[in-house]
Design a protein around this motif. Structure first.
Motif, PDB file in Angstrom:
ATOM      1  N   ALA A 102      64.442 108.232   4.729  1.00  0.00           N
ATOM      2  CA  ALA A 102      63.813 108.262   3.404  1.00  0.00           C
ATOM      3  C   ALA A 102      62.311 108.538   3.548  1.00  0.00           C
ATOM      4  CB  ALA A 102      64.042 106.938   2.687  1.00  0.00           C
ATOM      5  N   LEU A 103      61.712 107.954   4.584  1.00  0.00           N
ATOM      6  CA  LEU A 103      60.281 108.167   4.819  1.00  0.00           C
ATOM      7  C   LEU A 103      60.012 109.637   5.173  1.00  0.00           C
ATOM      8  CD1 LEU A 103      57.746 106.446   4.754  1.00  0.00           C
ATOM      9  CD2 LEU A 103      58.050 105.980   7.196  1.00  0.00           C
ATOM     10  N   ALA A 104      60.884 110.205   6.017  1.00  0.00           N
ATOM     11  CA  ALA A 104      60.723 111.620   6.400  1.00  0.00           C
ATOM     12  C   ALA A 104      60.877 112.532   5.176  1.00  0.00           C
ATOM     13  CB  ALA A 104      61.746 111.984   7.478  1.00  0.00           C
ATOM     14  N   ALA A 105      61.799 112.203   4.277  1.00  0.00           N
ATOM     15  CA  ALA A 105      61.993 113.021   3.068  1.00  0.00           C
ATOM     16  C   ALA A 105      60.743 112.960   2.188  1.00  0.00           C
ATOM     17  CB  ALA A 105      63.219 112.522   2.301  1.00  0.00           C
ATOM     18  N   ALA A 106      60.144 111.759   2.082  1.00  0.00           N
ATOM     19  CA  ALA A 106      58.914 111.612   1.295  1.00  0.00           C
ATOM     20  C   ALA A 106      57.765 112.366   1.969  1.00  0.00           C
ATOM     21  CB  ALA A 106      58.572 110.129   1.138  1.00  0.00           C
ATOM     22  N   PHE A 107      57.653 112.260   3.295  1.00  0.00           N
ATOM     23  CA  PHE A 107      56.591 112.956   4.043  1.00  0.00           C
ATOM     24  C   PHE A 107      56.699 114.472   3.832  1.00  0.00           C
ATOM     25  CE2 PHE A 107      54.707 110.163   7.660  1.00  0.00           C
ATOM     26  CZ  PHE A 107      54.609 109.079   6.814  1.00  0.00           C
ATOM     27  N   ALA A 108      57.930 114.982   3.809  1.00  0.00           N
ATOM     28  CA  ALA A 108      58.136 116.429   3.709  1.00  0.00           C
ATOM     29  C   ALA A 108      57.612 116.983   2.382  1.00  0.00           C
ATOM     30  CB  ALA A 108      59.622 116.749   3.870  1.00  0.00           C
ATOM     31  N   ARG A 109      57.591 116.134   1.341  1.00  0.00           N
ATOM     32  CA  ARG A 109      57.126 116.589   0.018  1.00  0.00           C
ATOM     33  C   ARG A 109      55.650 116.276  -0.210  1.00  0.00           C
ATOM     34  NH1 ARG A 109      59.152 114.424  -4.642  1.00  0.00           N
ATOM     35  NH2 ARG A 109      59.740 112.455  -3.675  1.00  0.00           N
ATOM     36  N   ALA A 110      55.023 115.537   0.706  1.00  0.00           N
ATOM     37  CA  ALA A 110      53.674 115.011   0.443  1.00  0.00           C
ATOM     38  C   ALA A 110      52.603 116.103   0.446  1.00  0.00           C
ATOM     39  CB  ALA A 110      53.327 113.958   1.495  1.00  0.00           C
ATOM     40  N   SER A 111      51.724 116.059  -0.576  1.00  0.00           N
ATOM     41  CA  SER A 111      50.498 116.862  -0.489  1.00  0.00           C
ATOM     42  C   SER A 111      49.368 115.993   0.049  1.00  0.00           C
ATOM     43  CB  SER A 111      50.136 117.449  -1.848  1.00  0.00           C
ATOM     44  OG  SER A 111      50.031 116.430  -2.800  1.00  0.00           O
ATOM     45  N   LEU A 112      49.492 114.668  -0.184  1.00  0.00           N
ATOM     46  CA  LEU A 112      48.472 113.723   0.295  1.00  0.00           C
ATOM     47  C   LEU A 112      49.173 112.510   0.900  1.00  0.00           C
ATOM     48  CD1 LEU A 112      45.440 112.776   0.326  1.00  0.00           C
ATOM     49  CD2 LEU A 112      45.873 111.723  -1.908  1.00  0.00           C
ATOM     50  N   LEU A 113      48.726 112.135   2.097  1.00  0.00           N
ATOM     51  CA  LEU A 113      49.217 110.914   2.742  1.00  0.00           C
ATOM     52  C   LEU A 113      48.030 109.961   2.889  1.00  0.00           C
ATOM     53  CD1 LEU A 113      51.335 109.239   4.369  1.00  0.00           C
ATOM     54  CD2 LEU A 113      50.615 110.516   6.401  1.00  0.00           C
ATOM     55  N   VAL A 114      48.163 108.769   2.306  1.00  0.00           N
ATOM     56  CA  VAL A 114      47.088 107.772   2.383  1.00  0.00           C
ATOM     57  C   VAL A 114      47.578 106.604   3.229  1.00  0.00           C
ATOM     58  CG1 VAL A 114      45.532 106.258   1.093  1.00  0.00           C
ATOM     59  CG2 VAL A 114      46.324 108.403   0.047  1.00  0.00           C
ATOM     60  N   GLN A 115      46.927 106.364   4.347  1.00  0.00           N
ATOM     61  CA  GLN A 115      47.264 105.234   5.222  1.00  0.00           C
ATOM     62  C   GLN A 115      46.459 104.019   4.734  1.00  0.00           C
ATOM     63  OE1 GLN A 115      48.247 102.494   7.257  1.00  0.00           O
ATOM     64  NE2 GLN A 115      46.160 102.839   8.021  1.00  0.00           N
ATOM     65  N   ALA A 116      47.124 103.076   4.074  1.00  0.00           N
ATOM     66  CA  ALA A 116      46.428 101.942   3.442  1.00  0.00           C
ATOM     67  C   ALA A 116      46.896 100.602   4.000  1.00  0.00           C
ATOM     68  CB  ALA A 116      46.634 101.994   1.930  1.00  0.00           C
ATOM     69  N   THR A 117      47.466 100.598   5.213  1.00  0.00           N
ATOM     70  CA  THR A 117      47.748  99.320   5.878  1.00  0.00           C
ATOM     71  C   THR A 117      46.598  99.026   6.844  1.00  0.00           C
ATOM     72  OG1 THR A 117      48.806 100.045   7.930  1.00  0.00           O
ATOM     73  CG2 THR A 117      50.206 100.017   5.982  1.00  0.00           C
ATOM     74  N   SER A 118      46.629  97.834   7.427  1.00  0.00           N
ATOM     75  CA  SER A 118      45.643  97.519   8.459  1.00  0.00           C
ATOM     76  C   SER A 118      46.200  97.857   9.846  1.00  0.00           C
ATOM     77  CB  SER A 118      45.292  96.030   8.380  1.00  0.00           C
ATOM     78  OG  SER A 118      46.481  95.260   8.268  1.00  0.00           O
ATOM     79  N   ALA A 119      47.387  98.472   9.897  1.00  0.00           N
ATOM     80  CA  ALA A 119      48.098  98.649  11.171  1.00  0.00           C
ATOM     81  C   ALA A 119      47.400  99.592  12.155  1.00  0.00           C
ATOM     82  CB  ALA A 119      49.522  99.144  10.913  1.00  0.00           C
ATOM     83  N   THR A 120      46.594 100.540  11.669  1.00  0.00           N
ATOM     84  CA  THR A 120      45.951 101.478  12.604  1.00  0.00           C
ATOM     85  C   THR A 120      44.657 100.900  13.192  1.00  0.00           C
ATOM     86  OG1 THR A 120      44.832 102.636  10.817  1.00  0.00           O
ATOM     87  CG2 THR A 120      46.959 103.537  11.543  1.00  0.00           C
ATOM     88  N   MET A 121      44.384  99.649  12.843  1.00  0.00           N
ATOM     89  CA  MET A 121      43.167  99.000  13.326  1.00  0.00           C
ATOM     90  C   MET A 121      43.448  98.186  14.594  1.00  0.00           C
ATOM     91  SD  MET A 121      40.694  96.856  10.768  1.00  0.00           S
ATOM     92  CE  MET A 121      42.089  96.330   9.870  1.00  0.00           C
ATOM     93  N   GLY A 122      44.629  97.615  14.662  1.00  0.00           N
ATOM     94  CA  GLY A 122      44.869  96.608  15.692  1.00  0.00           C
ATOM     95  C   GLY A 122      45.568  97.123  16.937  1.00  0.00           C
ATOM     96  N   PRO A 123      45.963  96.221  17.790  1.00  0.00           N
ATOM     97  CA  PRO A 123      46.610  96.589  19.055  1.00  0.00           C
ATOM     98  C   PRO A 123      47.979  97.253  18.859  1.00  0.00           C
ATOM     99  CG  PRO A 123      46.584  94.189  18.761  1.00  0.00           C
ATOM    100  CD  PRO A 123      45.769  94.758  17.655  1.00  0.00           C
ATOM    101  N   GLY A 124      48.587  97.058  17.687  1.00  0.00           N
ATOM    102  CA  GLY A 124      49.897  97.682  17.432  1.00  0.00           C
ATOM    103  C   GLY A 124      49.804  99.094  16.872  1.00  0.00           C
TER     104      GLY A 124
END
Ligand code: ATR
Length: 276
Positions: free
Chosen positions: A172-194
């Motif tokens: 489902a995520l891949a289907a949404a990504f395929a249609r996206a004109s804009l992707l906004v990363q709004a979690t804190s996940a890209t900040m930490g060790p994970g």
């Protein structure tokens, strides 16, 4: 009279706002100061009272006070209500007004791409305050649809116009990504060790070549997500741009005038230097 501005939080030592706002005030040659104030939760009503009494002309509010301060405002503007958090306080006629400049800031950060983004599909990762700001911007772009990806899809159901997908539902995520004109990363996940594991699990190969990607995390400035998207030749916008633009929007409210490009340039330089 010297204009007195400050950011209040607890702790506050790591706030980037003083460097950014001081650079702006210097560029504008104003008789004004912008301080960092360490304010514990029990002291919050006192400093809001000082604003009401004219001892401050404007405040930024950061963690952990962004939600608690709502009940101390005489009026809360729509953007702050939608996000459920206040990041800026102004005073008018003795009344404290709470607002949130994150919507204006994110909108301004993607403004150069607005013509290609209007009417497109927007995918937002995360379901917290930053994601709510992103959903508000998506509506301003007249998005044809909005998908929110969350660990807990119930948290994403804050808006009837959005469809929620679980991070675990890769198809489902891949289907949404395929249609996206804009992707906004709004979690804190890209900040930490994970961060590596989080980014590796995203179906980035599904993104179309014209997708614009912004990561609202600004520490680090070049997140693993932005690196991975740049490797795919996608246009990326790092999180410092929203930070600069929300700061400029706060300053604009306090001064009652628009902030020119040379002032935002000075804010951007100060922020980039502070993050080096
Ligand atoms: P902000 O106000 O900056 O948006 P927040 O309200 O704490 O901060 O929201 C952070 C978001 O990042 C939340 O949606 C959080 O998910 P949970 O509500 O399930 O905790 C999301 N988040 C944080 N780490 C994540 C991760 N590793 N994977 C997916 N989502 C994550």
């Amino acid at each position: 009279m010297t204009l007195r501005l400050a950011v209040v939080g607890h702790p506050i030592a790591h706030s980037l706002s003083p460097a950014m706002q001081t650079a702006a005030l210097r560029t504008l040659r104003l008789d004004a100061t912008y301080e960092a104030r360490d304010v514990e939760p029990r002291e919050l009503p006192t400093i809001v009272g000082e604003l009401r009494d004219g001892r401050w002309q404007g405040l930024n509010v950061t963690l952990p006070h962004k939600v608690a301060v709502l009940s101390l405002c005489d009026h809360v503007e729509d953007d702050a209500r939608v996000i459920g958090a206040v990041n800026t306080l102004c005073v008018a006629g003795g009344s404290v007004i709470g607002t949130n400049t994150d919507v204006l800031g994110l909108h301004a950060s993607i403004a150069p791409y607005e013509p290609v983004l209007r009417g497109g599909h927007v995918v937002i990762l995360g379901a917290g305050g930053a994601a709510r700001a992103a959903a508000a911007v998506a509506r301003r772009l007249d998005a044809s649809s909005i998908t929110i990806a969350a660990r807990d899809v119930d948290k994403a159901a804050f808006d009837p116009f959005v469809s929620a997908v679980s991070f675990a539902d890769r198809a489902a995520l891949a289907a949404a990504f395929a249609r996206a004109s804009l992707l906004v990363q709004a979690t804190s996940a890209t900040m930490g060790p994970g961060a590596d594991a989080f980014v590796d699990a995203l179906p980035l190969d599904a993104l179309a070549p014209r997708t614009i990607v912004t990561d609202l995390v600004y520490r680090p400035r070049h997140t693993r997500l932005l690196d991975a998207c740049e490797a795919r030749d996608l246009v990326t916008i790092d999180g410092t741009e929203m930070l600069v633009q929300q700061g400029a929007a706060s300053l604009s409210r306090w001064l009652g005038r628009s902030i020119d490009a040379s002032t935002t340039d000075a804010m951007r330089r100060a922020l980039h230097d502070a993050l080096r």
